[in-house]
Design a protein around this motif. Structure first.
Motif, PDB file in Angstrom:
ATOM      1  N   GLY A  63      -8.797  17.117   4.248  1.00  0.00           N
ATOM      2  CA  GLY A  63      -8.744  16.937   2.802  1.00  0.00           C
ATOM      3  C   GLY A  63      -7.329  16.727   2.303  1.00  0.00           C
ATOM      4  N   VAL A  64      -6.400  17.510   2.829  1.00  0.00           N
ATOM      5  CA  VAL A  64      -4.987  17.386   2.429  1.00  0.00           C
ATOM      6  C   VAL A  64      -4.416  16.043   2.878  1.00  0.00           C
ATOM      7  CG1 VAL A  64      -2.662  18.316   2.798  1.00  0.00           C
ATOM      8  CG2 VAL A  64      -4.584  19.871   2.368  1.00  0.00           C
ATOM      9  N   VAL A  65      -4.718  15.639   4.107  1.00  0.00           N
ATOM     10  CA  VAL A  65      -4.239  14.354   4.623  1.00  0.00           C
ATOM     11  C   VAL A  65      -4.819  13.201   3.812  1.00  0.00           C
ATOM     12  CG1 VAL A  65      -4.334  12.761   6.580  1.00  0.00           C
ATOM     13  CG2 VAL A  65      -3.798  15.162   6.970  1.00  0.00           C
ATOM     14  N   SER A  66      -6.105  13.267   3.480  1.00  0.00           N
ATOM     15  CA  SER A  66      -6.741  12.216   2.675  1.00  0.00           C
ATOM     16  C   SER A  66      -6.073  12.106   1.316  1.00  0.00           C
ATOM     17  CB  SER A  66      -8.238  12.519   2.495  1.00  0.00           C
ATOM     18  OG  SER A  66      -8.909  12.547   3.731  1.00  0.00           O
ATOM     19  N   ASN A  67      -5.774  13.243   0.728  1.00  0.00           N
ATOM     20  CA  ASN A  67      -5.091  13.273  -0.564  1.00  0.00           C
ATOM     21  C   ASN A  67      -3.718  12.603  -0.471  1.00  0.00           C
ATOM     22  OD1 ASN A  67      -4.294  14.016  -3.227  1.00  0.00           O
ATOM     23  ND2 ASN A  67      -3.373  15.884  -2.436  1.00  0.00           N
ATOM     24  N   LEU A  68      -2.957  12.983   0.546  1.00  0.00           N
ATOM     25  CA  LEU A  68      -1.622  12.411   0.740  1.00  0.00           C
ATOM     26  C   LEU A  68      -1.675  10.903   0.975  1.00  0.00           C
ATOM     27  CD1 LEU A  68       0.395  14.924   2.970  1.00  0.00           C
ATOM     28  CD2 LEU A  68       1.081  14.030   0.745  1.00  0.00           C
ATOM     29  N   LEU A  69      -2.542  10.479   1.886  1.00  0.00           N
ATOM     30  CA  LEU A  69      -2.631   9.065   2.245  1.00  0.00           C
ATOM     31  C   LEU A  69      -2.961   8.196   1.037  1.00  0.00           C
ATOM     32  CD1 LEU A  69      -4.463   9.028   5.705  1.00  0.00           C
ATOM     33  CD2 LEU A  69      -2.224   8.032   5.203  1.00  0.00           C
ATOM     34  N   PHE A  70      -4.000   8.582   0.293  1.00  0.00           N
ATOM     35  CA  PHE A  70      -4.390   7.748  -0.840  1.00  0.00           C
ATOM     36  C   PHE A  70      -3.350   7.789  -1.952  1.00  0.00           C
ATOM     37  CE2 PHE A  70      -6.468   6.983  -4.917  1.00  0.00           C
ATOM     38  CZ  PHE A  70      -6.927   5.688  -4.692  1.00  0.00           C
ATOM     39  N   SER A  71      -2.795   8.969  -2.237  1.00  0.00           N
ATOM     40  CA  SER A  71      -1.803   9.088  -3.311  1.00  0.00           C
ATOM     41  C   SER A  71      -0.572   8.244  -3.027  1.00  0.00           C
ATOM     42  CB  SER A  71      -1.402  10.561  -3.499  1.00  0.00           C
ATOM     43  OG  SER A  71      -2.506  11.342  -3.894  1.00  0.00           O
ATOM     44  N   ILE A  72      -0.104   8.268  -1.783  1.00  0.00           N
ATOM     45  CA  ILE A  72       1.067   7.460  -1.403  1.00  0.00           C
ATOM     46  C   ILE A  72       0.741   5.978  -1.502  1.00  0.00           C
ATOM     47  CG2 ILE A  72       2.617   6.847   0.493  1.00  0.00           C
ATOM     48  CD1 ILE A  72       2.214   9.793   1.485  1.00  0.00           C
ATOM     49  N   PHE A  73      -0.399   5.583  -0.928  1.00  0.00           N
ATOM     50  CA  PHE A  73      -0.808   4.175  -0.952  1.00  0.00           C
ATOM     51  C   PHE A  73      -0.978   3.675  -2.380  1.00  0.00           C
ATOM     52  CE2 PHE A  73      -4.213   0.954  -0.963  1.00  0.00           C
ATOM     53  CZ  PHE A  73      -3.644   0.004  -0.122  1.00  0.00           C
ATOM     54  N   GLN A  74      -1.637   4.467  -3.227  1.00  0.00           N
ATOM     55  CA  GLN A  74      -1.899   4.070  -4.604  1.00  0.00           C
ATOM     56  C   GLN A  74      -0.612   3.996  -5.417  1.00  0.00           C
ATOM     57  OE1 GLN A  74      -4.341   2.929  -6.392  1.00  0.00           O
ATOM     58  NE2 GLN A  74      -3.300   3.088  -8.358  1.00  0.00           N
ATOM     59  N   ASN A  75       0.236   5.031  -5.313  1.00  0.00           N
ATOM     60  CA  ASN A  75       1.453   5.065  -6.115  1.00  0.00           C
ATOM     61  C   ASN A  75       2.413   3.941  -5.742  1.00  0.00           C
ATOM     62  OD1 ASN A  75       4.467   6.057  -6.428  1.00  0.00           O
ATOM     63  ND2 ASN A  75       3.260   7.145  -7.969  1.00  0.00           N
ATOM     64  N   VAL A  76       2.674   3.780  -4.449  1.00  0.00           N
ATOM     65  CA  VAL A  76       3.587   2.720  -4.004  1.00  0.00           C
ATOM     66  C   VAL A  76       2.995   1.350  -4.349  1.00  0.00           C
ATOM     67  CG1 VAL A  76       4.626   1.618  -1.987  1.00  0.00           C
ATOM     68  CG2 VAL A  76       4.613   4.108  -2.172  1.00  0.00           C
ATOM     69  N   GLY A  77       1.689   1.211  -4.148  1.00  0.00           N
ATOM     70  CA  GLY A  77       1.031  -0.058  -4.440  1.00  0.00           C
ATOM     71  C   GLY A  77       1.089  -0.443  -5.904  1.00  0.00           C
ATOM     72  N   MET A  78       0.919   0.530  -6.791  1.00  0.00           N
ATOM     73  CA  MET A  78       0.895   0.195  -8.217  1.00  0.00           C
ATOM     74  C   MET A  78       2.288  -0.173  -8.735  1.00  0.00           C
ATOM     75  SD  MET A  78       0.341   3.822 -10.219  1.00  0.00           S
ATOM     76  CE  MET A  78       1.702   4.976 -10.488  1.00  0.00           C
ATOM     77  N   THR A  79       3.343   0.369  -8.138  1.00  0.00           N
ATOM     78  CA  THR A  79       4.695   0.009  -8.577  1.00  0.00           C
ATOM     79  C   THR A  79       5.061  -1.417  -8.185  1.00  0.00           C
ATOM     80  OG1 THR A  79       5.741   0.855  -6.550  1.00  0.00           O
ATOM     81  CG2 THR A  79       5.485   2.399  -8.383  1.00  0.00           C
ATOM     82  N   MET A  80       4.348  -1.958  -7.191  1.00  0.00           N
ATOM     83  CA  MET A  80       4.621  -3.323  -6.730  1.00  0.00           C
ATOM     84  C   MET A  80       3.569  -4.326  -7.194  1.00  0.00           C
ATOM     85  SD  MET A  80       6.076  -2.725  -2.853  1.00  0.00           S
ATOM     86  CE  MET A  80       4.584  -1.942  -2.230  1.00  0.00           C
ATOM     87  N   GLY A  81       2.584  -3.861  -7.965  1.00  0.00           N
ATOM     88  CA  GLY A  81       1.563  -4.758  -8.471  1.00  0.00           C
ATOM     89  C   GLY A  81       0.441  -5.031  -7.499  1.00  0.00           C
ATOM     90  N   LEU A  82       0.325  -4.200  -6.460  1.00  0.00           N
ATOM     91  CA  LEU A  82      -0.740  -4.387  -5.473  1.00  0.00           C
ATOM     92  C   LEU A  82      -1.977  -3.550  -5.803  1.00  0.00           C
ATOM     93  CD1 LEU A  82       1.420  -4.247  -2.209  1.00  0.00           C
ATOM     94  CD2 LEU A  82       0.651  -6.269  -3.459  1.00  0.00           C
ATOM     95  N   MET A  83      -1.809  -2.540  -6.647  1.00  0.00           N
ATOM     96  CA  MET A  83      -2.904  -1.658  -7.045  1.00  0.00           C
ATOM     97  C   MET A  83      -2.855  -1.462  -8.557  1.00  0.00           C
ATOM     98  SD  MET A  83      -4.508  -0.727  -4.218  1.00  0.00           S
ATOM     99  CE  MET A  83      -5.356   0.812  -4.573  1.00  0.00           C
ATOM    100  N   ALA A  84      -3.991  -1.047  -9.123  1.00  0.00           N
ATOM    101  CA  ALA A  84      -4.061  -0.782 -10.554  1.00  0.00           C
ATOM    102  C   ALA A  84      -3.159   0.392 -10.919  1.00  0.00           C
ATOM    103  CB  ALA A  84      -5.501  -0.488 -10.956  1.00  0.00           C
ATOM    104  N   ILE A  85      -2.587   0.353 -12.122  1.00  0.00           N
ATOM    105  CA  ILE A  85      -1.730   1.439 -12.590  1.00  0.00           C
ATOM    106  C   ILE A  85      -2.616   2.570 -13.083  1.00  0.00           C
ATOM    107  CG2 ILE A  85       0.026   2.115 -14.278  1.00  0.00           C
ATOM    108  CD1 ILE A  85       0.999  -0.791 -14.242  1.00  0.00           C
ATOM    109  N   THR A  86      -2.577   3.693 -12.379  1.00  0.00           N
ATOM    110  CA  THR A  86      -3.487   4.803 -12.675  1.00  0.00           C
ATOM    111  C   THR A  86      -2.783   6.112 -13.006  1.00  0.00           C
ATOM    112  OG1 THR A  86      -3.646   5.279 -10.308  1.00  0.00           O
ATOM    113  CG2 THR A  86      -5.351   3.864 -11.255  1.00  0.00           C
TER     114      THR A  86
END
Length: 371
Positions: free
Chosen positions: A312-335
């Motif tokens: 659960g902790v690893v899943s949280n870390l993986l998605f949060s990092i992917f989402q945050n970095v992605g949204m700053t570069m325009g690859l993911m929605a800003i959430t």
């Protein structure tokens, strides 16, 4: 004296502690503090960085106290921890402080907390307890429905706020746990289709405000909306691009000063402008090592409860990092998802340390130790 002695960690247990993981986490937080200071010193002086350092110290103290007690003791209090998180979410939904259109903060005097950050930890612990009771038999209908209930309650309350970012994080935590524990693929696919239909329903309901839709879809194209919904993303891209390979240097970032929420959601843009591609690579490498070591602890856990907590902790870390970095570069929605251990914020940093403490606790007690 007896109470103080009970708070001391046994030397044999200390030898089992993963010090490398703690050091890496501290390095990431320190890197975050440097960037937070650089991003806010002109507007807030040293006020925010002092608060962040205080939260870091409090987080490390919390990790120590978590390590004192066997994580199996935490399992005994899983129900209380889970429902305490639910109560906080309910309070937040009705009397919470509005932040960017979401009732996602509760004020306790000068301190504000984000209930959803704590509720997701309670959700992980509760699901881990139930899976331990079910002996990992997740594909039995009754067991699966029970697990889905405990996952759905906090997510529904987070949707009501509405905090789409934290809803996504919670969903991927549950998905990661279910997948790793062995949920049948056809059930996962069916669940994803159901979630997609639910998203469409929520999207077309009054819950989703027009500005939220605009913000979530702005990453698809910033042309024509650079001064409105696309402003944040446009400025973030300029900051990241201007950093080049080696960055402009500490304190020399120019573009990030125009990025809203630069010390929280968009701290990665600050890092890239001042430290460049090399700085971003170092951060991602630290994250990679951290996640690798957490996965290693999950594999070596002596029971299902410990394994699920780690997953659960690893899943949280993986998605949060992917989402945050992605949204700053325009690859993911800003959430509005923070970058773990890097972004400014007491709730985010404290819950990151709590999560880390839980996994380290599992790792310390993976073997039977004769005292």
């Amino acid at each position: 004296m007896k109470f103080l002695q009970s708070l001391r960690l046994n030397k044999k247990l200390l030898r089992e502690l993963d010090y490398v993981t703690i050091i890496i986490a501290i390095c990431i937080v320190t890197f975050g503090c440097i960037n937070i200071y650089s991003a806010t010193v002109k507007s807030s002086g040293d006020f925010l960085i002092k608060k962040q350092i205080a939260w870091m110290i409090f987080g490390l103290i919390t990790v120590y106290f978590l390590l004192v007690f066997d994580y199996m003791v935490i399992e005994n209090y899983a129900v209380i921890i889970y429902w305490a998180g639910i109560i906080l979410l309910i309070i937040g939904d009705f009397v919470g402080k509005v932040n960017h259109g979401a009732n996602c903060w509760i004020n306790f005097g000068p301190i504000s907390i984000q209930p959803s950050e704590f509720a997701k930890i309670g959700m992980i612990i509760m699901i881990a307890k139930k899976l331990d009771e079910f002996e990992g038999k997740i594909n039995e209908p009754k067991n699966l429905l029970t697990l889905m209930f405990y996952a759905a309650v906090p997510m529904i309350l987070i949707v009501i706020q509405p905090d789409m970012g934290m809803t996504m994080v919670s969903f991927f935590i549950v998905l990661g746990i279910f997948y790793c524990i062995g949920l049948k693929r056809k059930i996962i696919i069916g669940g994803l289709i159901s979630i997609l239909l639910l998203i469409v329903s929520v999207w077309n309901s009054p819950i989703m405000k027009p500005y939220w839709k605009e913000r979530l879809t702005s990453f698809l194209s910033t042309k024509g909306n650079e001064a409105t919904s696309g402003f944040q993303l446009a400025q973030s891209k300029l900051a990241i691009g201007s950093g080049g390979i080696f960055g402009l240097g500490f304190g020399k970032g120019v573009q990030f000063n125009s990025v809203p929420e630069k010390q929280t959601d968009f701290i990665f843009a600050v890092l890239c402008e001042e430290w460049g591609f090399i700085g971003a690579l170092v951060l991602l490498l630290l994250y990679g090592i951290l996640i690798y070591r957490l996965i290693k602890i999950a594999k070596e856990s002596k029971d299902i409860f410990g394994t699920v907590i780690c997953v659960g902790v690893v899943s949280n870390l993986l998605f949060s990092i992917f989402q945050n970095v992605g949204m700053t570069m325009g690859l993911m929605a800003i959430t509005g998802i923070t970058l773990p251990f890097m972004s400014y914020g007491g709730s985010s940093l404290l819950t990151s340390f709590i999560s880390l403490g839980l996994v380290l606790n599992v790792g310390m007690r993976r073997n039977k130790i004769n005292f």
